[in-house]
Design a protein around this motif. Structure first.
Motif, PDB file in Angstrom:
ATOM      1  N   THR A  77       0.836  -1.286   0.018  1.00  0.00           N
ATOM      2  CA  THR A  77       0.146   0.098   0.044  1.00  0.00           C
ATOM      3  C   THR A  77       0.869   1.359  -0.054  1.00  0.00           C
ATOM      4  O   THR A  77       2.142   1.224   0.400  1.00  0.00           O
ATOM      5  N   THR A 102      -8.265   3.686   1.122  1.00  0.00           N
ATOM      6  CA  THR A 102      -7.960   2.287   0.599  1.00  0.00           C
ATOM      7  C   THR A 102      -6.807   2.160   0.256  1.00  0.00           C
ATOM      8  O   THR A 102      -6.068   1.141  -0.191  1.00  0.00           O
ATOM      9  N   SER A 158      -2.571   0.652   4.750  1.00  0.00           N
ATOM     10  CA  SER A 158      -2.757  -0.506   5.500  1.00  0.00           C
ATOM     11  C   SER A 158      -3.691  -0.385   6.896  1.00  0.00           C
ATOM     12  O   SER A 158      -4.516  -1.250   7.348  1.00  0.00           O
ATOM     13  N   ASP A 216      -7.265   8.907   0.177  1.00  0.00           N
ATOM     14  CA  ASP A 216      -8.157   7.738  -0.189  1.00  0.00           C
ATOM     15  C   ASP A 216      -7.883   6.596   1.082  1.00  0.00           C
ATOM     16  O   ASP A 216      -6.387   6.187   0.941  1.00  0.00           O
TER      17      ASP A 216
END
Length: 392
Positions: free
Chosen positions: A5, A46, A49, A44
């Motif tokens: 991520t 998403t 982690s 964002d």
């Protein structure tokens, strides 16, 4: 297949107060690999982690306490750093002379590594620091305990960990007939080592102007707002000209609260005359019975109640101490690329009272209550829960 991520941790919707960047706004902040990666209006979730929504809470850089005692187990008055720092939003702390050159190695090698709090130190001008303080009252009763060369050499050999010299100019620590010599030797050790000099000025056995004469730009007068004789105020309640002169040449006026070393009426008089503390610090230690010792979140709240803006009180606990320690490019602000240290607080409203040991009270309407602390991009404390401590 594990997909990496963009962020290790994102704190969303916090009211960020970062005086180092003049930021006071609702924003998101993301951390990666132990550093601040970005501050944005929206990140964002998403892409992270771990995400924590801190809506309605205040987020600041990790606090920096430049006067405490953290030689846990090595002196009778030192505290456990993680238990006293992380839960108050402090991620970096400076030990103010708990050890001298004879016992510093044990503090460096065994005590400091057992903590997640980033710990730095000043070396006491006395060879064993505060090890005998609870019995003798101070470390400079026999001047043979001072060795300028070995003190300076120890500091030079530990650059990055040791930042300078500490000397206690207190009547219980050094006799008045030895105090001028102790000041002179502490000055020599600081100059020889290339570090700063911090001087305890509360309860000094010699005149305060005599101490200030030894202090150079960047040196620290700690317990500067004490109410003992030889305070920053003259007999008419005005700030002494020598104090103004020292401040003008760059001497740092530090709180070093400790309960007994910060008088509310002296602070009020100083604020009325335009002299706010440069740095707010706790002098956290294992206090004797009856002494009120506050942690950093309470001191920020207390000085805000005394009249400092919340932004200025946070500045005196973040970016300003980072500058004093010469670490402003690494910590004290949330600039991308700097250490991923942050503190999150609930801003409680109500009636709050703080005390000093001179019998004065301060009443305030808001208080910073710790909610979460981030050190090097990871949550190390949250709502009363301390994560695993460091490894020896």
């Amino acid at each position: 297949m594990t997909v990496e991520t963009k962020y290790d941790l994102v704190l969303k919707n916090g009211n960020i107060i970062d005086p180092g960047q003049n930021i006071s706004a609702k924003m998101d902040i993301g951390f990666k690999n132990g550093e601040v990666l970005s501050i944005e209006n929206r990140i964002d979730p998403t892409l992270a982690s771990t995400v924590v929504d801190i809506a309605g809470k205040v987020l600041t850089p990790g606090l920096i306490d430049i006067h405490g005692h953290f030689y846990h187990g090595g002196t009778g008055s030192s505290v456990h750093a993680d238990q006293n720092c992380l839960g108050s939003g402090v991620t970096t702390a400076l030990d103010a002379g708990s050890s001298g050159f004879l016992n510093y190695d044990a503090m460096r090698d065994y005590v400091f590594p057992a903590h997640q709090t980033r710990l730095l130190a000043l070396l006491h001008i006395g060879a064993v620091g505060l090890a005998a303080n609870r019995i003798l009252g101070g470390g400079l009763h026999d001047m043979r305990i001072i060795d300028v060369d070995r003190t300076a050499q120890t500091i030079k050999e530990n650059q990055g960990n040791l930042l300078g010299v500490k000397v206690r100019m207190h009547m219980d620590a050094v006799a008045y007939w030895n105090a001028p010599t102790a000041m002179k030797l502490a000055r020599e050790a600081a100059d020889q080592s290339g570090g700063l000099l911090m001087v305890h000025v509360s309860g000094t056995p010699i005149p305060l102007p005599q101490i200030l004469d030894h202090l150079k730009p960047g040196d620290i007068s700690t317990h500067a707002f004490n109410g003992n004789p030889e305070s920053i105020l003259d007999n008419s309640g005005k700030i002494r000209k020598e104090v103004h002169e020292a401040r003008d040449r760059g001497v740092i006026m530090d709180v070093g609260h400790a309960g007994v070393h910060c008088d509310v009426e002296v602070v009020r008089a100083a604020l009325e005359q335009g002299m706010a503390p440069d740095t707010i610090s706790t002098d956290i230690h294992l206090a004797p019975p009856g002494r009120a010792v506050y942690l950093m979140n309470d001191l920020i709240s207390k000085f805000h109640a005394l009249g400092m803006s919340l932004q200025d009180a946070i500045k005196a606990s973040t970016s300003r101490p980072a500058q004093v320690l010469g670490l402003e490019d690494k910590m004290g602000s949330l600039v991308p690329g700097m250490a991923g240290d942050a503190a999150v607080f609930d801003l409680r409203e109500g009636r709050f009272v703080w005390h000093d040991m001179a019998g004065h009270n301060v009443e305030g309407k808001v208080r910073l209550d710790p909610f979460l602390t981030v050190k090097a991009g990871s949550i190390v404390w949250q709502e009363g829960r301390l994560s695993q401590t460091g490894e020896c």
